[in-house]
Scaffold this motif. Sequence first.
Motif, PDB file in Angstrom:
ATOM      1  N   THR A 177       0.851  -1.187   0.000  1.00 48.75           N
ATOM      2  CA  THR A 177       0.000   0.000   0.000  1.00 48.75           C
ATOM      3  C   THR A 177       0.884   1.233   0.000  1.00 48.75           C
ATOM      4  O   THR A 177       1.765   1.381   0.848  1.00 48.75           O
ATOM      5  N   LYS A 192       0.792   5.208   0.377  1.00 46.94           N
ATOM      6  CA  LYS A 192      -0.050   6.283   0.910  1.00 46.94           C
ATOM      7  C   LYS A 192       0.653   7.612   0.669  1.00 46.94           C
ATOM      8  O   LYS A 192       1.869   7.730   0.874  1.00 46.94           O
ATOM      9  N   GLN A 194      -5.431  13.045   1.634  1.00 39.99           N
ATOM     10  CA  GLN A 194      -4.647  11.816   1.745  1.00 39.99           C
ATOM     11  C   GLN A 194      -5.242  10.741   0.854  1.00 39.99           C
ATOM     12  O   GLN A 194      -6.454  10.569   0.800  1.00 39.99           O
ATOM     13  N   HIS A 195      -4.369  10.015   0.159  1.00 30.64           N
ATOM     14  CA  HIS A 195      -4.797   8.975  -0.775  1.00 30.64           C
ATOM     15  C   HIS A 195      -3.984   7.713  -0.537  1.00 30.64           C
ATOM     16  O   HIS A 195      -2.855   7.770  -0.053  1.00 30.64           O
ATOM     17  N   GLU A 196      -4.572   6.575  -0.912  1.00 30.41           N
ATOM     18  CA  GLU A 196      -3.948   5.272  -0.740  1.00 30.41           C
ATOM     19  C   GLU A 196      -4.131   4.467  -2.010  1.00 30.41           C
ATOM     20  O   GLU A 196      -5.222   4.416  -2.557  1.00 30.41           O
TER      21      GLU A 196
END
Length: 87
Positions: A16, A18, A53-55
């Motif tokens: 992941t 982020k 914020q993005h993942e």
Amino acid sequence: ISLFPAYPNPFNPTTTIKFNVDEKSVGHVNLQIFDMKGRIVESVMNGAINPGQHEIQWNASNHASGVYWVILESGGKSQNQKVVLLK
């Protein structure tokens, strides 16, 4: 922009990624994966994105074990980090 540590790292086969994009850097975001020779392995994101914020999950099941670079570019700034794929 801020690129946070990928987790898990080392990984198999997904990790992941982020990151955070502030209002000053809003616009075109480019998130790419490079091998140790500097070749683009995969373009994970290439386009406009909202601030915040993005993942993103990167599935590297089609790639060989090894060290890769994650490079995030936006608003004329860039950040990078090393990730390790262990199969």
